[in-house]
Scaffold this motif. Sequence first.
Motif, PDB file in Angstrom:
ATOM      1  N   ASP A   1      -3.461   4.423   8.739  1.00  0.00           N
ATOM      2  CA  ASP A   1      -4.152   3.598   8.267  1.00  0.00           C
ATOM      3  C   ASP A   1      -5.266   3.437   8.745  1.00  0.00           C
TER       4      ASP A   1
ATOM      5  N   ASN B   1      -6.548  13.833  -0.568  1.00  0.00           N
ATOM      6  CA  ASN B   1      -6.533  12.998  -1.623  1.00  0.00           C
ATOM      7  C   ASN B   1      -5.970  11.549  -0.361  1.00  0.00           C
TER       8      ASN B   1
ATOM      9  N   ASP C   1      -7.765   1.764   7.471  1.00  0.00           N
ATOM     10  CA  ASP C   1      -7.943   0.293   7.048  1.00  0.00           C
ATOM     11  C   ASP C   1      -7.780  -0.753   8.066  1.00  0.00           C
TER      12      ASP C   1
ATOM     13  N   VAL D   1       1.174   3.267  -3.480  1.00  0.00           N
ATOM     14  CA  VAL D   1      -0.217   4.368  -3.264  1.00  0.00           C
ATOM     15  C   VAL D   1       0.463   5.573  -2.690  1.00  0.00           C
TER      16      VAL D   1
ATOM     17  N   VAL E   1      -9.520   9.391   0.874  1.00  0.00           N
ATOM     18  CA  VAL E   1     -10.104   8.383   0.077  1.00  0.00           C
ATOM     19  C   VAL E   1      -9.536   7.289   0.288  1.00  0.00           C
ATOM     20  N   TYR E   2      -8.312   6.429   0.981  1.00  0.00           N
ATOM     21  CA  TYR E   2      -7.511   5.665   0.740  1.00  0.00           C
ATOM     22  C   TYR E   2      -8.209   4.900   2.315  1.00  0.00           C
ATOM     23  N   LYS E   3      -8.453   5.926   3.411  1.00  0.00           N
ATOM     24  CA  LYS E   3      -9.046   5.524   4.354  1.00  0.00           C
ATOM     25  C   LYS E   3      -7.806   6.241   5.285  1.00  0.00           C
TER      26      LYS E   3
ATOM     27  N   LYS F   1       1.260  -1.037  -0.058  1.00  0.00           N
ATOM     28  CA  LYS F   1       0.152  -0.132   0.299  1.00  0.00           C
ATOM     29  C   LYS F   1       0.636   1.209   0.535  1.00  0.00           C
TER      30      LYS F   1
END
Length: 424
Positions: free
Chosen positions: A146, A67, A148, A46, A70-72, A43
Amino acid sequence: MKQHAVLITVLFALSVSLISVSIIFWEFYKLNKQQYIDHIFTKYSVITQIYREHQQRQNSDIMLDANLAVYKMQIVKDEAEQERVVKGGEILKREGFESVKASLMFSEGELYTKNTITKLRATMIEYKNHIYFFMQTKNAGLLIKDEDLKSYIYINLLYAYSTIFLIISISFILVLQKLRPLIRLRKKIELFGDGNREISFKTNNCDEIGLVSNELESTKGKINNLLESRTLFLRNLMHELKTPIAKGTIATQMLNTQKQRDRFTSIFARLETLVNEFALIEEVTSLDNKKDFKEYRLVDIIDGAIDMAMVDRSSVSVDISGDVKRTVNYRLYTTAIKNMIDNAMKYSSDMHIKILIINGELSFESRGECLSHPLQYYIEPFTKDNPSKNSFGLGLYLVDSILKSHGEVLAHEYEKGVNRFIFA
């Protein structure tokens, strides 16, 4: 240790099984966790892309936050929290890479592209069950949380390991439970061998060990019946023999001539001696416990044997300290020594025997010819070299039987004209 070989083998198998399972699960845990870390670490690509675009376009921090959201993911801006995570967290993986920034440049009337290479280092950190990515450049650092991703969860693997561990342990406990009757059976057999004829092997179990126990119970009954029948037969037989011998000895005195009286007296005396030796053999072979074994001084036992042999004490030399003791059945051990004295009086060339201790073993030395046969030949019943001797050939057989009941053996050596019999 050999007495518990089966139990030790089972415990060894249990230990090996549990250790093997533990090692396998531990290696699987490490491999699975590493695969999980490698998978989520991808990850960072990203994050790198978002971070590179932010640098190239010079976007605001708000745009960078948007930004990442968006990917938590979110930037950790609190410096105190950053320090706690970086210093107190567990580094899961770290990797360095390069970020390339391309820009158009105009110089001397020409347009060209300039690539700026920035070295980055991505570090994945676990802190309080959360995953963080720490992006470091030469001049700055960015800590991203992160929302998530979570820490590696090993509860399912632990549950599987615990289940298998428990199954193996219970299986071996059941095996050990099945072995307990076998251990008790061994102890009962040992007691039965030591002379406890009342011990019971009977059990209500229907497994293999139960069947063996019940068969032993049946066999014990047969053995006890045989022993009782044998003892009763021998004692009745000897009693019935002694009665006519006694009557014959009395009747002998009524014979007319002294020669006839002496002959028949000798015959009945030999018969009485034979019956007494048979009685002694029966006692030795039926000796099944050591309740009559006591500690005596060896010189006292030898004195009693000399009295039983009815020989001149000058014919026996005793070179034994009064401190030497033996735990024996006094009557039987005295009889064994008495037979060794009788044997020397019959077969030695000088009618003399020396009794001494050699290397802690009781020895009987007498001068004479070497045995013409191995010792094993003479400890068989009714064997002797000279049939004319006043003997039934039971002397050494009795000695060997008595010694075996005392945990000893009879040995023989011949050296420079001296026969040496040893109670070893």
